[in-house]
Write a protein that holds these residues in place. Structure first.
Motif, PDB file in Angstrom:
ATOM      1  N   HIS A   1       0.815  -0.839   0.150  1.00 33.92           N
ATOM      2  CA  HIS A   1      -0.087  -0.143  -0.354  1.00 33.92           C
ATOM      3  C   HIS A   1       0.764   1.035   0.320  1.00 33.92           C
ATOM      4  CE1 HIS A   1       0.985   0.316   4.376  1.00 33.92           C
ATOM      5  NE2 HIS A   1       0.664  -0.874   3.888  1.00 33.92           N
ATOM      6  N   PRO A   2       0.623   2.028  -0.190  1.00 28.57           N
ATOM      7  CA  PRO A   2       0.915   3.637  -0.207  1.00 28.57           C
ATOM      8  C   PRO A   2       2.089   4.062   0.782  1.00 28.57           C
ATOM      9  CG  PRO A   2      -1.279   3.946  -0.996  1.00 28.57           C
ATOM     10  CD  PRO A   2      -1.089   2.643  -0.557  1.00 28.57           C
ATOM     11  N   LEU A   3       2.047   2.809   2.167  1.00 24.55           N
ATOM     12  CA  LEU A   3       2.451   3.748   3.383  1.00 24.55           C
ATOM     13  C   LEU A   3       3.261   2.334   3.428  1.00 24.55           C
ATOM     14  CD1 LEU A   3      -0.174   5.025   5.170  1.00 24.55           C
ATOM     15  CD2 LEU A   3       1.499   5.896   3.699  1.00 24.55           C
ATOM     16  N   ALA A   4       3.234   1.685   3.100  1.00 24.00           N
ATOM     17  CA  ALA A   4       4.483   0.935   3.240  1.00 24.00           C
ATOM     18  C   ALA A   4       6.008   0.670   3.135  1.00 24.00           C
ATOM     19  CB  ALA A   4       4.559  -0.585   2.255  1.00 24.00           C
ATOM     20  N   ASP A   5       6.170   1.900   2.511  1.00 28.88           N
ATOM     21  CA  ASP A   5       7.881   1.614   2.731  1.00 28.88           C
ATOM     22  C   ASP A   5       7.678   3.040   3.809  1.00 28.88           C
ATOM     23  OD1 ASP A   5       8.712   0.513   1.123  1.00 28.88           O
ATOM     24  OD2 ASP A   5       8.410   2.159  -0.634  1.00 28.88           O
ATOM     25  N   LEU A   6       6.669   3.749   4.409  1.00 30.16           N
ATOM     26  CA  LEU A   6       6.430   4.649   5.238  1.00 30.16           C
ATOM     27  C   LEU A   6       6.964   3.749   6.727  1.00 30.16           C
ATOM     28  CD1 LEU A   6       6.576   7.789   6.707  1.00 30.16           C
ATOM     29  CD2 LEU A   6       4.241   7.571   6.350  1.00 30.16           C
ATOM     30  N   PHE A   7       6.708   2.681   6.462  1.00 27.55           N
ATOM     31  CA  PHE A   7       5.957   2.490   8.424  1.00 27.55           C
ATOM     32  C   PHE A   7       7.474   2.082   9.394  1.00 27.55           C
ATOM     33  CE2 PHE A   7       1.609   1.174   7.652  1.00 27.55           C
ATOM     34  CZ  PHE A   7       0.993   2.343   7.791  1.00 27.55           C
ATOM     35  N   PRO A   8       8.339   1.042   8.369  1.00 25.20           N
ATOM     36  CA  PRO A   8       9.683   0.797   9.396  1.00 25.20           C
ATOM     37  C   PRO A   8      10.899   1.730   9.908  1.00 25.20           C
ATOM     38  CG  PRO A   8       9.439  -0.075   6.540  1.00 25.20           C
ATOM     39  CD  PRO A   8       8.114   0.132   7.155  1.00 25.20           C
ATOM     40  N   TRP A   9      10.535   2.807   7.562  1.00 26.88           N
ATOM     41  CA  TRP A   9      11.459   4.361   8.295  1.00 26.88           C
ATOM     42  C   TRP A   9      11.487   4.944   9.475  1.00 26.88           C
ATOM     43  CZ3 TRP A   9      10.054   9.676   8.247  1.00 26.88           C
ATOM     44  CH2 TRP A   9      10.644  10.304   8.420  1.00 26.88           C
ATOM     45  N   VAL A  10       9.770   5.050   9.793  1.00 29.07           N
ATOM     46  CA  VAL A  10       9.385   5.585  10.990  1.00 29.07           C
ATOM     47  C   VAL A  10       9.710   5.111  12.415  1.00 29.07           C
ATOM     48  CG1 VAL A  10       7.203   6.365  12.379  1.00 29.07           C
ATOM     49  CG2 VAL A  10       7.155   6.578   9.549  1.00 29.07           C
ATOM     50  N   LEU A  11       9.108   3.701  12.163  1.00 26.61           N
ATOM     51  CA  LEU A  11       9.700   2.785  13.176  1.00 26.61           C
ATOM     52  C   LEU A  11      11.814   2.453  13.720  1.00 26.61           C
ATOM     53  CD1 LEU A  11       7.432  -0.205  12.591  1.00 26.61           C
ATOM     54  CD2 LEU A  11       6.818   1.560  14.385  1.00 26.61           C
ATOM     55  N   GLU A  12      12.428   3.068  13.176  1.00 24.76           N
ATOM     56  CA  GLU A  12      13.827   2.789  13.179  1.00 24.76           C
ATOM     57  C   GLU A  12      14.148   4.208  13.875  1.00 24.76           C
ATOM     58  OE1 GLU A  12      15.954   2.554   9.087  1.00 24.76           O
ATOM     59  OE2 GLU A  12      14.988   0.526   9.610  1.00 24.76           O
ATOM     60  N   ARG A  13      13.101   5.333  13.759  1.00 27.05           N
ATOM     61  CA  ARG A  13      13.432   6.521  13.837  1.00 27.05           C
ATOM     62  C   ARG A  13      12.664   7.547  15.261  1.00 27.05           C
ATOM     63  NH1 ARG A  13      14.497   5.726   9.077  1.00 27.05           N
ATOM     64  NH2 ARG A  13      16.578   7.244   8.244  1.00 27.05           N
ATOM     65  N   LEU A  14      11.898   6.243  16.054  1.00 27.57           N
ATOM     66  CA  LEU A  14      10.679   6.648  17.292  1.00 27.57           C
ATOM     67  C   LEU A  14      11.148   7.505  18.573  1.00 27.57           C
ATOM     68  CD1 LEU A  14       9.330   3.372  17.314  1.00 27.57           C
ATOM     69  CD2 LEU A  14       8.263   5.716  16.658  1.00 27.57           C
ATOM     70  N   ASP A  15      12.751   8.154  18.655  1.00 23.46           N
ATOM     71  CA  ASP A  15      13.366   8.395  19.163  1.00 23.46           C
ATOM     72  C   ASP A  15      13.695  10.326  18.827  1.00 23.46           C
ATOM     73  OD1 ASP A  15      14.988   7.583  17.647  1.00 23.46           O
ATOM     74  OD2 ASP A  15      16.448   8.142  18.571  1.00 23.46           O
ATOM     75  N   ARG A  16      12.846  10.324  17.571  1.00 24.80           N
ATOM     76  CA  ARG A  16      12.900  11.817  17.074  1.00 24.80           C
ATOM     77  C   ARG A  16      11.569  12.069  17.041  1.00 24.80           C
ATOM     78  NH1 ARG A  16      16.524  10.461  11.198  1.00 24.80           N
ATOM     79  NH2 ARG A  16      17.974   9.547  12.666  1.00 24.80           N
ATOM     80  N   PRO A  17      11.915  13.399  17.083  1.00 22.44           N
ATOM     81  CA  PRO A  17      10.433  14.533  17.324  1.00 22.44           C
ATOM     82  C   PRO A  17       9.911  14.451  15.775  1.00 22.44           C
ATOM     83  CG  PRO A  17      12.860  16.161  17.570  1.00 22.44           C
ATOM     84  CD  PRO A  17      12.979  14.665  17.541  1.00 22.44           C
TER      85      PRO A  17
END
Length: 319
Positions: free
Chosen positions: A207-223
């Motif tokens: 789906h259109p967010l398939a690549d976004l999810f892992p990118w976010v999960l690697e950066r949960l320490d960021r605002p």
């Protein structure tokens, strides 16, 4: 304290039935109280899980009980037997206190006892209960709900919480605590069933967010902001929000907060990091912010969650 009747038919879950039988079947040693007269009521020999059970009385015995317990119902896709529903309805009309354990709430709902009432069931089935019985106010986050003469519990271990609550109402905290000690369970648990609900990331379909999810999960320490996510996804904030609703059923910020809470749960279970460190690692900024959001989402503070789940996590890894 009168008669407690366990309502049984084919298709009941044996865990909840056995649990209730253990709580109400005999008093704890050394407790100077008059205990319950326990009866198992059913239409005849029934199959409960893999076991064959011979009830003490017919279902009409429910109407003569002071408290009726309806254990979990195995197949929620099938309507509960009409004779069970009618017997439970008649017992309530005769003045009985009626309590359901786990998916036994579907029986109470079918009997109309939950109409206009707040109720709960196992978190995996709350959406089904709410959709099938729209007049019931289903609360997915609590361990049990006490409406006076009608009570419902969440799944499995929450059935124990409700049974001990009934003993506490009838005999007081000291006796309920004695029952809990005999069964080697906590007499009262903090929070609700939200702390036991797994909230995984949506499956990695294209789906259109398939690549976004892992990118976010690697950066949960960021605002991260909605604009940050939209920029990464190559779409406008409005389009991002639309896709998030379609894929996750929620907003980008709510999804992001859920992932931060999920990561905090993992760290609390698996590490010795202090709350300040966990707050930084999950992008919460401060311990106060983490505690506020964590308590609101999970139902207990981070420290209490760690005490409850760390031992289990370590046992799972070493067992």
């Amino acid at each position: 304290m009168g008669t407690v009747a366990l309502a049984v038919t084919d298709g009941m879950l044996h865990f909840e039935l056995s649990l209730a039988h253990e709580v109400f079947g005999s008093p704890p040693d050394g407790t100077p109280v008059t205990w319950y007269d326990l009866a198992v009521c059913g239409p005849g020999p029934v199959r409960v899980g893999r076991f064959r059970l011979e009830p003490d009385r017919g279902l009409d015995g429910l109407a003569r009980a002071d408290t009726v317990i309806v254990p979990g119902w195995a197949d929620i896709d099938v309507d509960p037997p009409a004779e069970l529903v009618e017997a439970v309805r008649a017992a309530h009309a005769a003045g009985a206190r009626v309590a359901s354990l786990c998916t036994g709430a579907f029986v109470l709902a079918a009997a109309g006892l939950l109409d206009g009432q707040r109720a709960t069931t196992h978190w995996a089935h709350t959406d089904v209960l709410a959709a099938r019985h729209p007049r019931v106010s289903v609360d997915p986050d609590v361990l049990y709900v006490d409406n006076g003469r009608v009570l419902t519990s969440a799944g499995k271990a929450a059935a124990m919480d409700l049974c001990l609550h009934l003993v506490r109402l009838d005999h007081g905290s000291a006796v309920a605590n004695a029952v809990a000690r005999r069964l080697v369970v906590p007499p009262h648990r903090d929070g609700g069933q939200a702390q036991f609900v797994v909230t995984p990331v949506p499956a990695p379909d294209r789906h259109p967010l398939a690549d976004l999810f892992p990118w976010v999960l690697e950066r949960l320490d960021r605002p991260l902001t909605v604009e940050d996510l939209a920029r990464r996804a190559g779409m406008s904030s409005r389009h991002l929000t639309r896709h998030f609703h379609a894929v996750t059923g929620t907003t980008p910020l709510q999804w992001l907060l859920t992932q931060r809470i999920r990561h905090a749960q993992e760290l609390l279970e698996s590490s010795d990091d202090g709350i300040d460190t966990v707050a930084a690692a999950t992008g919460m900024g401060t311990a106060a912010t983490l505690r506020r959001h964590f308590h609101r989402a999970v139902g207990v503070p981070p420290d209490a969650y760690r005490r409850t789940f760390r031992l289990k996590s370590r046992t799972d890894r070493t067992g």
